[in-house]
Design a protein around this motif. Structure first.
Motif, short mmCIF file in Angstrom:
data_model
loop_
_atom_site.label_atom_id
_atom_site.label_comp_id
_atom_site.label_asym_id
_atom_site.label_seq_id
_atom_site.Cartn_x
_atom_site.Cartn_y
_atom_site.Cartn_z
N LEU A 63 0.85 -1.19 0.00
CA LEU A 63 0.00 0.00 0.00
C LEU A 63 0.89 1.24 0.00
CD1 LEU A 63 -2.71 -0.88 2.66
CD2 LEU A 63 -2.96 -0.84 0.19
N PRO A 64 0.39 2.32 -0.55
CA PRO A 64 1.16 3.57 -0.48
C PRO A 64 1.36 3.97 0.98
CG PRO A 64 -0.77 3.83 -1.90
CD PRO A 64 -0.85 2.49 -1.28
N ARG A 65 2.47 4.62 1.26
CA ARG A 65 2.76 5.02 2.65
C ARG A 65 1.68 5.90 3.23
NH1 ARG A 65 9.13 5.93 3.57
NH2 ARG A 65 9.80 3.99 2.59
N ASP A 66 1.11 6.74 2.40
CA ASP A 66 0.09 7.67 2.90
C ASP A 66 -1.33 7.12 2.75
OD1 ASP A 66 0.25 7.85 0.16
OD2 ASP A 66 -0.16 10.00 0.09
N PHE A 67 -1.47 5.82 2.64
CA PHE A 67 -2.80 5.24 2.47
C PHE A 67 -3.74 5.60 3.62
CE2 PHE A 67 -6.04 1.98 2.98
CZ PHE A 67 -6.67 2.08 1.75
N ALA A 84 -9.12 9.07 -5.03
CA ALA A 84 -8.36 8.23 -4.10
C ALA A 84 -7.71 7.06 -4.85
CB ALA A 84 -9.26 7.73 -2.98
N GLN A 85 -8.44 6.47 -5.79
CA GLN A 85 -7.90 5.36 -6.59
C GLN A 85 -6.68 5.82 -7.38
OE1 GLN A 85 -11.19 4.01 -8.98
NE2 GLN A 85 -12.48 3.85 -7.16
N LYS A 86 -6.77 7.01 -7.95
CA LYS A 86 -5.64 7.54 -8.72
C LYS A 86 -4.45 7.81 -7.82
CE LYS A 86 -8.23 9.52 -12.52
NZ LYS A 86 -8.68 10.75 -13.17
N LEU A 87 -4.70 8.35 -6.63
CA LEU A 87 -3.62 8.61 -5.69
C LEU A 87 -2.92 7.31 -5.26
CD1 LEU A 87 -5.24 11.32 -3.40
CD2 LEU A 87 -3.42 11.66 -5.08
N CYS A 88 -3.71 6.26 -5.14
CA CYS A 88 -3.17 4.95 -4.73
C CYS A 88 -2.66 4.14 -5.91
CB CYS A 88 -4.23 4.15 -3.99
SG CYS A 88 -4.74 4.87 -2.43
N ASN A 89 -2.96 4.60 -7.12
CA ASN A 89 -2.60 3.87 -8.34
C ASN A 89 -3.22 2.47 -8.34
OD1 ASN A 89 -1.44 3.59 -10.85
ND2 ASN A 89 0.47 2.77 -10.03
N MET A 90 -4.55 2.43 -8.09
CA MET A 90 -5.29 1.17 -8.01
C MET A 90 -6.51 1.22 -8.91
SD MET A 90 -5.55 0.44 -3.96
CE MET A 90 -4.13 0.35 -2.91
N SER A 91 -6.93 0.04 -9.33
CA SER A 91 -8.21 -0.06 -10.03
C SER A 91 -9.33 0.08 -9.01
CB SER A 91 -8.32 -1.40 -10.75
OG SER A 91 -8.45 -2.45 -9.81
N THR A 94 -9.73 -3.15 -6.87
CA THR A 94 -8.64 -3.28 -5.90
C THR A 94 -8.82 -2.28 -4.78
OG1 THR A 94 -7.14 -4.04 -7.62
CG2 THR A 94 -6.14 -3.22 -5.60
N PHE A 95 -9.16 -1.06 -5.12
CA PHE A 95 -9.34 -0.02 -4.11
C PHE A 95 -10.40 -0.42 -3.08
CE2 PHE A 95 -11.51 3.90 -2.68
CZ PHE A 95 -10.46 4.49 -2.00
N TYR A 96 -11.55 -0.86 -3.56
CA TYR A 96 -12.63 -1.22 -2.63
C TYR A 96 -12.27 -2.47 -1.81
CZ TYR A 96 -15.46 2.35 -4.80
OH TYR A 96 -15.93 3.56 -5.25
N ARG A 97 -11.53 -3.40 -2.41
CA ARG A 97 -11.08 -4.58 -1.66
C ARG A 97 -10.12 -4.16 -0.56
NH1 ARG A 97 -6.56 -7.02 -2.24
NH2 ARG A 97 -6.28 -6.46 -4.42
N VAL A 98 -9.18 -3.26 -0.89
CA VAL A 98 -8.21 -2.78 0.10
C VAL A 98 -8.92 -2.00 1.20
CG1 VAL A 98 -6.26 -1.19 0.42
CG2 VAL A 98 -6.25 -2.82 -1.46
N ILE A 99 -9.90 -1.20 0.85
CA ILE A 99 -10.69 -0.45 1.85
C ILE A 99 -11.34 -1.44 2.81
CG2 ILE A 99 -12.80 0.93 2.17
CD1 ILE A 99 -10.57 2.67 1.28
N HIS A 100 -11.96 -2.46 2.26
CA HIS A 100 -12.64 -3.47 3.09
C HIS A 100 -11.63 -4.15 4.02
CE1 HIS A 100 -15.50 -6.56 4.23
NE2 HIS A 100 -14.59 -7.46 3.93
N GLU A 101 -10.49 -4.56 3.50
CA GLU A 101 -9.46 -5.22 4.32
C GLU A 101 -8.93 -4.27 5.38
OE1 GLU A 101 -6.63 -6.53 1.42
OE2 GLU A 101 -7.90 -8.22 0.77
N PHE A 102 -8.73 -3.00 5.02
CA PHE A 102 -8.22 -2.00 5.95
C PHE A 102 -9.21 -1.80 7.10
CE2 PHE A 102 -7.39 2.45 7.23
CZ PHE A 102 -6.02 2.37 7.48
N GLU A 103 -10.51 -1.75 6.76
CA GLU A 103 -11.53 -1.57 7.80
C GLU A 103 -11.62 -2.80 8.69
OE1 GLU A 103 -14.42 1.55 5.40
OE2 GLU A 103 -14.93 -0.59 5.40
N GLU A 104 -11.46 -3.98 8.12
CA GLU A 104 -11.49 -5.21 8.92
C GLU A 104 -10.32 -5.25 9.90
OE1 GLU A 104 -13.74 -7.84 9.07
OE2 GLU A 104 -14.98 -6.44 7.95
#
Length: 107
Positions: A63-67, A84-91, A94-104
């Motif tokens: 993940l980007p350091r500033d995620f 946010a997707q552009k800042l993270c360079n994610m589709s 992927t962005f929504y999956r990472v958000i879900h994992e981050f919240e979990e």
């Protein structure tokens, strides 16, 4: 190089629909068994690799350091999901999956 082909025998087989159907059924069964054998070998190989601890598939990018900051700005509606997707360079997926994992993880 090639054995002599009995063309008459081949014509008889092709012209006889019953024989052709039997040959096709045999070939289909052979192909089916070969596919099952290959799938079993593949499953066995994957099982052994997992037991060894080998990771399979494409490695995840970090993940980007500033995620966490991007996540906070996204949740506070300071930026859109697309930004946010552009800042993270994610589709998007992927962005929504990472958000879900981050919240979990944050729970």
């Amino acid at each position: 190089m090639f054995p002599e082909i009995d063309r008459q025998a081949i014509l008889e087989i092709v012209e006889n629909e019953e024989k052709t159907d039997k040959i096709m059924a045999l070939l289909e069964e052979a192909a089916k068994r070969e596919k099952q054998r290959r799938l079993a070998l593949q499953a066995e190989g994957i099982k052994r690799a997992r037991q060894k601890g080998t990771t399979l598939g494409r490695p995840r990018l970090p993940l980007p350091r500033d995620f966490p900051n991007i996540y906070r700005r996204y949740k506070d509606k300071e930026i859109t999901a697309q930004h946010a997707q552009k800042l993270c360079n994610m589709s998007a997926n992927t962005f929504y999956r990472v958000i879900h994992e981050f919240e979990e993880k944050s729970k």
